[in-house]
Design a protein around this motif. Structure first.
Motif, PDB file in Angstrom:
ATOM      1  N   ILE A  25       4.145   8.935 -11.345  1.00  0.00           N
ATOM      2  CA  ILE A  25       3.720   8.499 -10.025  1.00  0.00           C
ATOM      3  C   ILE A  25       4.016   9.623  -9.051  1.00  0.00           C
ATOM      4  O   ILE A  25       5.150  10.065  -8.936  1.00  0.00           O
ATOM      5  N   PHE A 185       2.058   0.499   8.011  1.00  0.00           N
ATOM      6  CA  PHE A 185       2.861   0.198   6.832  1.00  0.00           C
ATOM      7  C   PHE A 185       2.211  -0.878   5.984  1.00  0.00           C
ATOM      8  O   PHE A 185       2.304  -0.844   4.752  1.00  0.00           O
ATOM      9  N   TYR A 188      -0.822   0.728   4.015  1.00  0.00           N
ATOM     10  CA  TYR A 188      -0.357   1.733   3.052  1.00  0.00           C
ATOM     11  C   TYR A 188       0.483   1.079   1.961  1.00  0.00           C
ATOM     12  O   TYR A 188       0.303   1.360   0.770  1.00  0.00           O
ATOM     13  N   GLY A 189       1.372   0.141   2.360  1.00  0.00           N
ATOM     14  CA  GLY A 189       2.243  -0.499   1.382  1.00  0.00           C
ATOM     15  C   GLY A 189       1.471  -1.308   0.372  1.00  0.00           C
ATOM     16  O   GLY A 189       1.769  -1.270  -0.823  1.00  0.00           O
ATOM     17  N   ASN A 190       0.442  -2.014   0.828  1.00  0.00           N
ATOM     18  CA  ASN A 190      -0.324  -2.835  -0.098  1.00  0.00           C
ATOM     19  C   ASN A 190      -1.047  -1.988  -1.132  1.00  0.00           C
ATOM     20  O   ASN A 190      -1.010  -2.297  -2.326  1.00  0.00           O
ATOM     21  N   LEU A 192      -0.473   1.208  -1.983  1.00  0.00           N
ATOM     22  CA  LEU A 192       0.443   1.989  -2.821  1.00  0.00           C
ATOM     23  C   LEU A 192       1.150   1.098  -3.840  1.00  0.00           C
ATOM     24  O   LEU A 192       1.277   1.472  -5.010  1.00  0.00           O
ATOM     25  N   SER A 193       1.596  -0.105  -3.405  1.00  0.00           N
ATOM     26  CA  SER A 193       2.307  -0.969  -4.348  1.00  0.00           C
ATOM     27  C   SER A 193       1.382  -1.372  -5.487  1.00  0.00           C
ATOM     28  O   SER A 193       1.818  -1.456  -6.639  1.00  0.00           O
TER      29      SER A 193
END
Lengths: 278, 96
Positions: A25, A185, A188-190, A192-193
């Motif tokens: 990753i 956030f 991006y967080g959704n 990327l996760s």
């Protein structure tokens, strides 16, 4: 022409990515660095890929709007008209009559975000999983919100922080700043996760297959038995559903923040006063 | 030196795991939001689309705290160890 930029992106990705055996990753690759007088400017994968997305959306729009006529509409014109009407209806429902002109901007945000997230389907790095890209969009939204709050003059803007009681002003400033931060956030967080979980599941399945089939001789031992099909289910959720949902939510939050931040009543009263004076 | 680096890496991983405890909050919040939405649709099936849209929006906003925790966990996993190890090696070389 729509597919060409994506193909260029894949070619660039294949050419520039260092080959590695194990799954890893990592963030966006830096393709090359520009030397400007102030500082060196890294040109990363996310910037390049978002330009590819912009170009392909541009050609998609050209293709869809090519040869539209009032008398004899083709099938793609019907699709286009439906999309435009849906978007205008959405903006009208959520923002009201005053913000009618926002429909193209909202549609652009939605399409750009959705296509950027869907880039994972062709194996490219999605620009939305880079925080810098999404932070730029959120900053743009923040500027829009502040611009519409300033419509009634700076005094009114400063007064809005002292609402409901003046000593809560610091909290209001914090919540004002938290708006773009949380928007960036969230998106991006959704994304990327989703990609992190997909990679973890793929690695886990690889290990499991190795345990199950590792002792078999020759080709059978290497056969990716569990990796067929199972990651695709996750991909449907994380890449397609989540990507489109995040695009919708980003556009929706933009609409809501801009529309609720704008003091429409006061602005109308101010316009009336001006008209009475003149 | 190896022990110090090992402690740094282990503590980063532990911290990332502990940060994700925050995932409980959004889970409960989104669950109650979806439960209420189901009730509302059951009571008034005709306003299904409006309820669904509002629910998705509410879920997205409720997710925010969990995503903050996720970002901190990702920073702890992928960014912090390198930084800390760099700081450690620099101070060690300064000390001689």
């Amino acid at each position: 022409m729509t597919v060409l930029p994506i193909l260029c992106g894949i070619l660039l990705y294949v050419m520039m990515t260092p080959s590695s055996e194990d799954i890893e990753i990592s963030g966006a690759l830096i393709y090359f660095e520009l030397n400007t007088p102030i500082q060196t400017l890294p040109i990363t994968e996310s910037q390049v890929n978002s330009w590819f997305v912009i170009i392909s959306v541009f050609f998609l729009c050209l293709y869809l709007t090519h040869g539209i006529s009032a008398t004899d509409p083709t099938r793609r014109q019907h699709i286009l008209e439906m999309a435009v009407e849906k978007c205008e209806g959405l903006v009208l429902d959520n923002m009201g009559e005053y913000f009618k002109g926002f429909a193209p901007f909202i549609a652009a945000v939605m399409v750009l975000s959705a296509f950027s997230s869907l880039l994972t389907l062709v194996g490219l790095y999605p620009p939305t999983s880079d925080f810098n890209v999404v932070a730029g969009w959120a900053l743009l939204v923040f500027i829009l919100i502040t611009y519409y709050k300033f419509k009634c003059g700076p005094v009114h803007y400063l007064k809005s922080f002292g609402d409901p009681v003046p000593f809560l002003a610091p909290l209001n400033v914090i919540s004002e700043v938290a708006t773009p931060v949380s928007m960036a956030f969230r998106h991006y967080g959704n994304v990327l996760s989703g990609s992190v979980i997909s990679v973890l599941v793929a690695t886990g399945l690889q290990g499991l297959t190795h345990v199950l089939l590792g002792r078999l001789p020759g080709f059978l031992g290497e056969f990716p038995f569990l990796q067929i099909g199972i990651p695709a289910v996750l991909s449907v959720y994380f890449d397609i559903f989540s990507g489109c949902l995040q695009a919708f939510i980003f556009a929706m939050l933009t609409m809501l923040y801009v529309a609720t931040g704008f003091p429409e009543e006061d602005y109308k009263a101010k316009l009336k006063k001006k008209a009475a004076k003149a | 030196m190896e022990l110090a680096i090992g402690i740094i890496l282990g503590c980063c991983a532990l911290g990332a795991g502990m940060a994700m405890i925050a995932g409980i909050g959004p889970g409960i919040g989104e669950g109650s939001a979806v439960a209420s939405a189901c009730e509302a649709i059951g009571r008034q099936p005709e306003c299904r689309s409006a309820v669904t849209t509002t629910m998705l929006m509410g879920c997205a906003v409720a997710e925010t705290t969990g995503l903050y925790a996720l970002v901190i966990a990702i920073l702890l996993l992928f960014v912090a160890p390198g930084r800390f190890v760099n700081i450690l090696t620099e101070t060690m070389s300064n000390l001689g």
